[in-house]
Design an enzyme around this catalytic site. Structure first.
Site, mmCIF file in Angstrom:
data_model
loop_
_atom_site.group_PDB
_atom_site.id
_atom_site.type_symbol
_atom_site.label_atom_id
_atom_site.label_comp_id
_atom_site.label_asym_id
_atom_site.label_seq_id
_atom_site.Cartn_x
_atom_site.Cartn_y
_atom_site.Cartn_z
ATOM 1 N N ASN A 209 0.829 -1.210 0.000
ATOM 2 C CA ASN A 209 0.000 0.000 0.000
ATOM 3 C C ASN A 209 0.863 1.260 0.000
ATOM 4 O OD1 ASN A 209 -2.432 -1.208 -0.251
ATOM 5 N ND2 ASN A 209 -3.127 -0.844 1.843
ATOM 6 N N GLY A 254 -3.165 13.863 -10.087
ATOM 7 C CA GLY A 254 -4.477 14.439 -9.804
ATOM 8 C C GLY A 254 -4.515 15.095 -8.449
ATOM 9 N N CYS A 261 -7.501 2.983 3.222
ATOM 10 C CA CYS A 261 -6.264 2.210 3.437
ATOM 11 C C CYS A 261 -4.986 3.046 3.337
ATOM 12 C CB CYS A 261 -6.198 1.057 2.441
ATOM 13 S SG CYS A 261 -7.466 -0.169 2.742
HETATM 14 C C1 UDX Z 1 -6.312 0.330 -1.939
HETATM 15 C C2 UDX Z 1 -5.430 -0.740 -2.586
HETATM 16 O O1 UDX Z 1 -5.447 -0.579 -3.998
HETATM 17 C C3 UDX Z 1 -5.875 -2.119 -2.175
HETATM 18 O O2 UDX Z 1 -5.014 -3.099 -2.714
HETATM 19 C C4 UDX Z 1 -5.806 -2.143 -0.644
HETATM 20 O O3 UDX Z 1 -5.837 -3.344 -0.068
HETATM 21 C C5 UDX Z 1 -6.805 -1.138 -0.102
HETATM 22 O O4 UDX Z 1 -6.359 0.152 -0.534
HETATM 23 P P1 UDX Z 1 -8.621 1.499 -2.444
HETATM 24 O O5 UDX Z 1 -8.428 2.278 -1.199
HETATM 25 O O6 UDX Z 1 -9.963 0.933 -2.730
HETATM 26 O O7 UDX Z 1 -7.603 0.274 -2.522
HETATM 27 O O8 UDX Z 1 -8.284 2.503 -3.634
HETATM 28 P P2 UDX Z 1 -7.357 2.561 -4.909
HETATM 29 O O9 UDX Z 1 -8.152 2.262 -6.112
HETATM 30 O O10 UDX Z 1 -6.112 1.808 -4.728
HETATM 31 O O11 UDX Z 1 -7.031 4.130 -4.927
HETATM 32 C C6 UDX Z 1 -6.488 4.790 -3.783
HETATM 33 C C7 UDX Z 1 -6.423 6.275 -4.009
HETATM 34 O O12 UDX Z 1 -5.418 6.610 -4.959
HETATM 35 C C8 UDX Z 1 -7.726 6.899 -4.542
HETATM 36 O O13 UDX Z 1 -7.928 8.130 -3.896
HETATM 37 C C9 UDX Z 1 -7.452 7.080 -6.018
HETATM 38 O O14 UDX Z 1 -8.237 8.103 -6.584
HETATM 39 C C10 UDX Z 1 -5.977 7.440 -5.980
HETATM 40 N N1 UDX Z 1 -5.231 7.152 -7.223
HETATM 41 C C11 UDX Z 1 -5.135 5.864 -7.679
HETATM 42 C C12 UDX Z 1 -4.566 8.181 -7.894
HETATM 43 O O15 UDX Z 1 -4.623 9.346 -7.489
HETATM 44 N N2 UDX Z 1 -3.816 7.877 -9.001
HETATM 45 C C13 UDX Z 1 -3.708 6.615 -9.480
HETATM 46 O O16 UDX Z 1 -2.997 6.425 -10.498
HETATM 47 C C14 UDX Z 1 -4.379 5.568 -8.802
#
Ligand code: UDX
Length: 450
Positions: A209, A254, A261
């Protein structure tokens, strides 16, 4: 087929119970909130997760899946006890393990057969080993417990898919036989099994993470350079991500990362390392960049709209990403706080209509439509990339606004189109859309002969 009891009917617990039932096991979920149990029994799914409600209904009907608030019923004659309770962030940044300890205590008290506890919750390295030795303090040799770390890697909005198509299954225990049994629960999923000791498994979760979070922070940091030099981070990320050693995912610049998490896990890792007398320089820097990204977007807006007093800003989106009604760790919350402190009034619309409970937010006007939020606004921020906000009719929306200023904090819109519609448009990482942001150096092209 195994009998599995999952303690905790939250996000991870519900998905884990349903998916184990989907793999053919007999899954029982123990949830202490009786109202939640009743509503799940009557077919209402408390969280938005594609495929989960259907899966829950199907396996409840087949008798493979049940939920109860009664620990004796949940834990009788079960083979594996999974713990999937929250480990929220304490005020000092550490992981609060009180729900976890309570769940372990319940398992110890009520389990009449199983002596295998698998921890899905994210816990600091060493937790499973500590729990195991606590459980075994007065245990008879034939009653000895094994605590296995089996972390989840489920992202919201695709959790069922993530469970059923894992990149890897991490099983942490020093008991090879039990590790094999736990790995076997995932049959026939096609994924590498990483069988390690429990501290390694716990660390894999934090490191994964944190690495994803810092990947995003890194691209956000480079996006500042792009604004400065008048280029676009999207082009740069494409070029960088095609290096197979780096990969294209989690390179979207962004508003920065949020969620239930990344913020808490990076905080817990930082806290854990500090209390061990170690430095977590990279993770701390990733967190600082993420905080700074909110300030950066607010600064952009202030520059475009002018001083805030009496002006209204439309905030399109509130959740930490689209496809969820979860506000935990959402970057939009500190952005609203900052803009409000600058004297702006905030009008919010989010398609998931999240319930504002204890979020530390100044008074905001919650609107029923994007149009209502945009009406009379001196500026707007696309803060969450909900499809309905991305595909909004921006041509007519422009006429609702006092000033057509739009910050696309998710980089989800087409800059050319928005500019053609008459918007003063900017997005993070794009020095071309907001030339007034870029203080470009003289790029004199001093290619020296190699
Ligand atoms: C995350 C992990 O991906 C997952 O494996 C873990 O166990 C729980 O935490 P999640 O919190 O659902 O999952 O969100 P995720 O889709 O990973 O995105 C996290 C954050 O990063 C979001 O705010 C998203 O908008 C942001 N993000 C993601 C970006 O700003 N840029 C990216 O390229 C990808």
């Amino acid at each position: 087929m195994a009998r599995i009891t999952v303690i905790g009917g939250g996000y991870v617990g519900l998905v884990t119970s349903a998916c184990f039932a989907g793999l053919g096991h007999q899954a029982r979920c123990l949830e202490s909130d009786a109202a939640k149990v009743d509503s799940l029994r009557s077919g209402a799914m408390p969280i938005q997760e594609p495929g989960l409600a259907e899966m829950w209904a199907r396996h409840s009907e087949s008798g493979n899946l049940s939920i109860t608030a009664d620990p004796a019923e949940a834990l009788s004659l079960t083979s594996f006890i999974y713990i999937a309770v929250g480990t929220p962030e304490s005020p000092d940044g550490s992981a609060d393990l009180s729900y976890l300890r309570e769940a372990v205590h319940t398992a110890q008290h009520y389990s009449d057969l199983s002596r295998i506890v698998c921890i899905k919750s994210t816990v600091p390295p060493g937790t499973c080993a500590g729990l195991q030795s606590d459980l075994n303090k007065d245990a008879r040799p034939e009653d000895r417990w094994t605590v296995v770390s089996n972390p989840e890697f489920l992202s919201q909005g695709r959790a069922v898919q993530d469970f059923m198509n894992p990149d890897r299954i991490v099983v942490g225990s020093s008991d090879a036989g039990i590790s094999q049994m736990v790995a076997g629960l995932y049959f026939p999923l096609d994924a590498p099994i990483v069988s390690v000791d429990s501290a390694a498994a716990e660390t894999v979760k934090y490191a994964s993470n944190s690495f994803l979070a810092l990947k995003i922070s890194f691209i956000n940091e480079i996006s500042r350079l792009c604004e400065h030099t008048g280029t676009d981070i999207g082009q740069v990320a494409t070029g960088v991500g095609l290096d197979s050693r780096i990969g294209p995912r989690f390179l979207e610049a962004g508003i920065g990362w949020g969620g239930s998490c990344f913020p808490k896990d990076t905080a817990a890792l930082e806290h854990f390392m500090r209390s061990a007398g170690l430095e977590s320089q990279v993770v701390s820097a990733a967190r600082a960049v993420n905080r700074g990204q909110v300030e950066h977007i607010a600064d952009q807006l202030v520059r475009m709209v002018g001083a805030g007093f009496g002006k209204e800003i439309a905030m399109l989106g509130l959740t930490f990403k689209d496809g969820t009604d979860d506000l935990r760790g959402s970057q939009v919350l500190p952005l609203i706080n900052r803009l409000s402190a600058d004297g702006f009034s905030i009008r919010v619309f989010d398609p998931s209509r999240p319930v504002l409970r204890n979020e530390s937010l100044p008074p905001v006007t919650v609107c029923d439509s994007p149009q209502e939020a945009l009406f009379g606004a001196s500026g707007a921020v696309l803060a969450t990339a909900w499809p309905e906000l991305v595909s909004l009719d921006y041509a007519s929306a422009r006429h609702l606004m006092r000033e057509p200023v739009l910050i696309d904090a998710r980089r989800a819109l087409d800059p050319g189109k928005l500019k053609a519609l008459g918007y003063r448009y900017a997005r993070p990482g794009d020095g071309r859309t907001a030339p007034h942001l870029a203080q470009r150096p003289e790029l004199t092209g001093t290619l020296s002969a190699a």
